[in-house]
Design an enzyme around this catalytic site. Structure first.
Site, PDB file in Angstrom:
ATOM      1  N   GLY A 273       0.932  -1.173   0.024  1.00  0.00           N
ATOM      2  CA  GLY A 273       0.001   0.089  -0.106  1.00  0.00           C
ATOM      3  C   GLY A 273       0.836   1.303  -0.092  1.00  0.00           C
ATOM      4  N   VAL A 274       0.333   2.357  -0.066  1.00  0.00           N
ATOM      5  CA  VAL A 274       0.906   3.570   0.044  1.00  0.00           C
ATOM      6  C   VAL A 274       1.021   4.195   1.265  1.00  0.00           C
ATOM      7  CG1 VAL A 274       0.151   4.429  -2.485  1.00  0.00           C
ATOM      8  CG2 VAL A 274      -1.223   4.897  -0.340  1.00  0.00           C
ATOM      9  N   GLY A 275       1.998   5.007   1.323  1.00  0.00           N
ATOM     10  CA  GLY A 275       2.235   5.789   2.757  1.00  0.00           C
ATOM     11  C   GLY A 275       3.572   5.511   3.242  1.00  0.00           C
ATOM     12  N   GLU A 298      -0.104  -1.846  -7.042  1.00  0.00           N
ATOM     13  CA  GLU A 298      -0.860  -0.732  -7.709  1.00  0.00           C
ATOM     14  C   GLU A 298       0.450   0.432  -7.781  1.00  0.00           C
ATOM     15  OE1 GLU A 298      -4.875  -0.715  -5.538  1.00  0.00           O
ATOM     16  OE2 GLU A 298      -3.779   1.051  -4.933  1.00  0.00           O
ATOM     17  N   ILE A 368      -6.673   1.665   9.590  1.00  0.00           N
ATOM     18  CA  ILE A 368      -6.921   2.737  10.760  1.00  0.00           C
ATOM     19  C   ILE A 368      -7.042   1.711  11.938  1.00  0.00           C
ATOM     20  CG2 ILE A 368      -8.782   4.031  11.404  1.00  0.00           C
ATOM     21  CD1 ILE A 368      -8.741   5.125   8.610  1.00  0.00           C
ATOM     22  N   ASN A 388      -9.655   8.389   3.327  1.00  0.00           N
ATOM     23  CA  ASN A 388      -9.037   8.210   1.978  1.00  0.00           C
ATOM     24  C   ASN A 388     -10.318   7.275   1.082  1.00  0.00           C
ATOM     25  OD1 ASN A 388      -6.920  10.022   2.473  1.00  0.00           O
ATOM     26  ND2 ASN A 388      -5.890   8.202   3.048  1.00  0.00           N
ATOM     27  N   GLY A 392      -7.240  -0.007  -3.210  1.00  0.00           N
ATOM     28  CA  GLY A 392      -7.219  -1.360  -3.927  1.00  0.00           C
ATOM     29  C   GLY A 392      -6.906  -2.589  -2.640  1.00  0.00           C
TER      30      GLY A 392
HETATM   31  N1  COA Z   1      -8.307   6.794  14.782  1.00  0.00           N
HETATM   32  C1  COA Z   1      -8.235   7.754  14.564  1.00  0.00           C
HETATM   33  N2  COA Z   1      -7.179   8.403  13.535  1.00  0.00           N
HETATM   34  C2  COA Z   1      -6.468   7.525  13.182  1.00  0.00           C
HETATM   35  C3  COA Z   1      -6.504   6.280  13.528  1.00  0.00           C
HETATM   36  C4  COA Z   1      -7.601   5.474  14.404  1.00  0.00           C
HETATM   37  N3  COA Z   1      -7.701   4.360  14.713  1.00  0.00           N
HETATM   38  N4  COA Z   1      -5.430   5.584  13.076  1.00  0.00           N
HETATM   39  C5  COA Z   1      -4.649   6.460  12.195  1.00  0.00           C
HETATM   40  N5  COA Z   1      -5.382   7.533  12.571  1.00  0.00           N
HETATM   41  C6  COA Z   1      -5.004   8.886  12.064  1.00  0.00           C
HETATM   42  C7  COA Z   1      -3.617   9.405  12.329  1.00  0.00           C
HETATM   43  O1  COA Z   1      -3.440   9.705  13.649  1.00  0.00           O
HETATM   44  C8  COA Z   1      -2.961  10.166  11.205  1.00  0.00           C
HETATM   45  O2  COA Z   1      -3.619  11.402  11.538  1.00  0.00           O
HETATM   46  P1  COA Z   1      -2.982  12.844  11.300  1.00  0.00           P
HETATM   47  O3  COA Z   1      -3.075  12.981   9.784  1.00  0.00           O
HETATM   48  O4  COA Z   1      -3.836  13.867  12.042  1.00  0.00           O
HETATM   49  O5  COA Z   1      -1.589  12.700  11.883  1.00  0.00           O
HETATM   50  C9  COA Z   1      -3.918   9.709  10.041  1.00  0.00           C
HETATM   51  O6  COA Z   1      -4.952   8.987  10.615  1.00  0.00           O
HETATM   52  C10 COA Z   1      -2.760   8.813   8.926  1.00  0.00           C
HETATM   53  O7  COA Z   1      -2.427   7.991   9.981  1.00  0.00           O
HETATM   54  P2  COA Z   1      -0.808   7.169   9.653  1.00  0.00           P
HETATM   55  O8  COA Z   1      -0.562   6.427  10.840  1.00  0.00           O
HETATM   56  O9  COA Z   1      -0.008   8.409   9.259  1.00  0.00           O
HETATM   57  O10 COA Z   1      -1.245   6.200   8.450  1.00  0.00           O
HETATM   58  P3  COA Z   1      -0.949   6.154   7.050  1.00  0.00           P
HETATM   59  O11 COA Z   1      -0.401   7.142   6.299  1.00  0.00           O
HETATM   60  O12 COA Z   1      -0.073   4.797   7.108  1.00  0.00           O
HETATM   61  O13 COA Z   1      -2.436   5.541   6.574  1.00  0.00           O
HETATM   62  C11 COA Z   1      -4.391   4.755   6.210  1.00  0.00           C
HETATM   63  C12 COA Z   1      -3.188   4.773   7.101  1.00  0.00           C
HETATM   64  C13 COA Z   1      -5.240   3.550   6.705  1.00  0.00           C
HETATM   65  C14 COA Z   1      -5.278   5.934   6.482  1.00  0.00           C
HETATM   66  C15 COA Z   1      -4.007   4.480   4.520  1.00  0.00           C
HETATM   67  O14 COA Z   1      -3.215   3.297   4.495  1.00  0.00           O
HETATM   68  C16 COA Z   1      -5.419   4.351   3.772  1.00  0.00           C
HETATM   69  O15 COA Z   1      -5.880   5.335   3.268  1.00  0.00           O
HETATM   70  N6  COA Z   1      -5.591   2.946   3.452  1.00  0.00           N
HETATM   71  C17 COA Z   1      -6.706   2.636   2.530  1.00  0.00           C
HETATM   72  C18 COA Z   1      -6.272   2.325   1.241  1.00  0.00           C
HETATM   73  C19 COA Z   1      -5.318   1.416   0.852  1.00  0.00           C
HETATM   74  O16 COA Z   1      -5.070   0.594   1.666  1.00  0.00           O
HETATM   75  N7  COA Z   1      -4.655   1.517  -0.092  1.00  0.00           N
HETATM   76  C20 COA Z   1      -3.628   0.405  -0.470  1.00  0.00           C
HETATM   77  C21 COA Z   1      -3.713   0.126  -1.776  1.00  0.00           C
HETATM   78  S1  COA Z   1      -2.425   1.189  -2.647  1.00  0.00           S
END
Ligand code: COA
Length: 511
Positions: A273-275, A298, A368, A388, A392
């Site tokens: 995944g991304v990130g 992806e 999350i 978001n 995928g």
């Molecule tokens: N409850 C509330 N907020 C939460 C949380 C939870 N359980 N878990 C994370 N967050 C918040 C973090 O505090 C952070 O907030 P901020 O922007 O205010 O700092 C934000 O969500 C992002 O969290 P982070 O730990 O930096 O995660 P990330 O950048 O690794 O992203 C997802 C995690 C889940 C949001 C991201 O992976 C995603 O959008 N996934 C769905 C799409 C996907 O999986 N694509 C993969 C195929 S390409």
């Protein structure tokens, strides 16, 4: 090919005659239209026409006129598409994925409709006619050849479908995209519609089964616009301690799986995944013992590219690049050198369930939150606000060889546990989740019943501040709930979330 040498990027005379300004192209758009735009993870999205369209919509709104459109893309785009259109209030509906702060705000305030869906489903949903007519496609491209074939840009996403289904097409020719992209793409035109679908002849991650160019019926092209605005390129944070620990836990697990004979020494094709955490895992793999890796994923981000550059990874298949500014500067001018190791495909193929199952992809995605039984929420904060989208992750989680979900065990400075009694929204059910991993440790859920899974997740993955609370919830549920298969106390199962909403902390005061 010749266009690189001439510097002229539109060699087809019919298409070249349709060159116009972004403003004139945007003037062709009618209120209420459904528009399919290119773009995937901030790459290869049109910039000039959406920006001109946003200005036009804003002017219309100032005059008190109604003007909104529905926008479909591959996945997330950038400020010159989602950003400007959201700020102008130009979007009635958006699908299938976004990560733009203003768009997110409008969706969560109820001012905009959002259809968050599996990325592999999008093309067929439109092709089957379920979304109604697609009026226009706006596609960023690198160049147009003399015979009208098109060199795609840094992402393919749903471009093939938008061009096929839309009544009209606007091409944005972006001179910042390197001509070196020519030959990198693989576009398969053999899919067809049910009941006339044949097997897709793809049996290896790096195999080419299609053509390098997008085919566009010349009569559909109503405008060509030239741009020189680069892709959004987001810098990655240097991996923090938690990300490094998560990466370490995953790599240790993969080494164990190889030792047990359940994975070959070069693993199986990786999806990441991304990130920042995903990027940290890829960097971790660079230091790990694995060689001859492959990816069927992806997005090619910096970490993946470094694996290719170092020789640890033989090849990668994806639908887009998502590089940092440094990555763009260093890699893109020489991307042609990687033509035998990198393939960009349409997202209908990069995310195709049958191919993911056939290749046995190892899926690794962020989350999350997960609950004690292994259900995963990838999209919603506190049950109601979308972050978001599922992207995928579901395509790969359901169909891969194994599916790993990862997150730090707490969020927001420790006030939130990412392991909870019951997830506040479900994207991936317990049936699609093989492994949950945090910086605390890893829970391999394969072959376990719900109660066995709960004990392992609490023990291995939860943060020490929340472990006792989770165990207490589980033990009381096991004792008091009327079913012992997946025991829950329904009056309490979401109490951690409601406590956070009330007090700003999931921890009980006394804990
Ligand atoms: N409850 C509330 N907020 C939460 C949380 C939870 N359980 N878990 C994370 N967050 C918040 C973090 O505090 C952070 O907030 P901020 O922007 O205010 O700092 C934000 O969500 C992002 O969290 P982070 O730990 O930096 O995660 P990330 O950048 O690794 O992203 C997802 C995690 C889940 C949001 C991201 O992976 C995603 O959008 N996934 C769905 C799409 C996907 O999986 N694509 C993969 C195929 S390409």
């Amino acid at each position: 090919m010749s266009s690189s040498s001439t510097g002229n990027r539109v060699l087809n005379s019919v298409i070249a005659q349709r060159t116009m300004s972004a403003e004139d192209a945007a003037a062709l758009v009618q209120p209420g239209w459904q528009i399919g735009m290119s773009g995937f993870t901030g790459s290869g999205y049109p910039k000039a026409v959406p920006t001109a369209l946003a200005r036009r919509v804003a002017d219309a709104h100032l005059r008190g006129e109604k003007f909104k459109v529905n926008v479909f893309t591959g996945a997330s785009t950038g400020p010159e598409l989602d950003g400007v259109l959201a700020m102008a209030g130009a979007m009635q509906m958006r699908m299938p994925y976004q990560s733009d702060p203003t768009t997110r705000k409008l969706i969560n305030s109820g001012e905009m409709q959002y259809i968050d869906m599996h990325l592999s489903h999008v093309a067929q949903l439109v092709e089957y006619g379920f979304m109604g007519k697609l009026d226009l496609a706006i596609i960023e491209v690198t160049a147009v050849l003399e015979d009208g074939r098109v060199i795609p840009s840094t992402s393919l996403g749903n471009n093939q479908t938008w061009i096929g289904c839309a009544e009209k097409v606007i091409l944005e020719v972006n001179s910042t995209q390197p001509m070196e992209l020519e030959g990198l793409h693989d576009i398969y035109y053999g899919l067809g519609l049910p009941p006339f679908r044949d097997p897709i002849p793809l049996t290896a991650a790096n195999q080419r089964i299609g053509e390098s160019y997008l085919k566009i019926p010349l009569e559909k092209v109503v405008a060509v616009v030239h741009t020189d605005v680069p892709d959004r390129a987001s810098a990655f944070k240097a991996p923090d301690e938690n990300s490094k620990k998560i990466a370490g836990n995953i790599i240790e697990f993969l080494i164990w799986e190889v030792k047990k004979g359940r994975l070959p020494p070069s693993l199986l094709p990786l999806q990441s995944g991304v990130g920042n955490i995903a990027n940290a895992v890829l960097y971790g793999l660079g230091e790990g013992p694995f060689n001859d890796l492959t990816a069927y994923t992806e997005v090619i981000q910096d970490g993946l590219f470094d694996l290719i550059r170092s020789g640890k990874m033989l090849s990668a298949s994806a639908t887009s690049f998502s590089l940092s500014p440094d990555g763009v500067e260093q890699i893109m001018p020489h991307i042609g050198e990687y033509r035998d190791r990198i393939v960009l495909r349409s997202q209908e193929i990069s995310n195709h369930p049958g191919i993911i199952r056939r290749l046995g992809v190892i899926a690794m995605n962020g989350m999350i939150e997960a609950d004690i039984y292994g259900n995963v929420n990838s999209t919603h904060i506190m049950g109601s606000s979308v972050m978001n989208g599922i992207g995928g992750s579901g395509d790969f989680a359901r169909n891969g060889f194994m599916s790993i979900f990862m997150a730090p065990s707490t969020a927001q400075k420790g006030t939130i546990s990412t392991l909870v009694p019951m997830v506040s929204h479900v994207d991936h059910t317990e049936h699609d989740v093989s492994v949950v991993v945090t910086e605390q440790g890893l829970a391999d859920l394969r072959g376990l019943s719900p109660t066995q899974r709960a004990k392992l997740i609490i023990e291995n993955c939860a943060h020490p501040d929340y472990r006792a609370g989770l165990l207490d919830y589980y033990n009381r549920s096991y004792k008091l709930a009327n079913g012992k298969h997946t025991p829950h106390l329904l009056t309490e199962s979401l109490s951690w979330h409601s406590r956070y909403l009330r007090t700003g902390n999931m921890l009980r005061q006394e804990e």
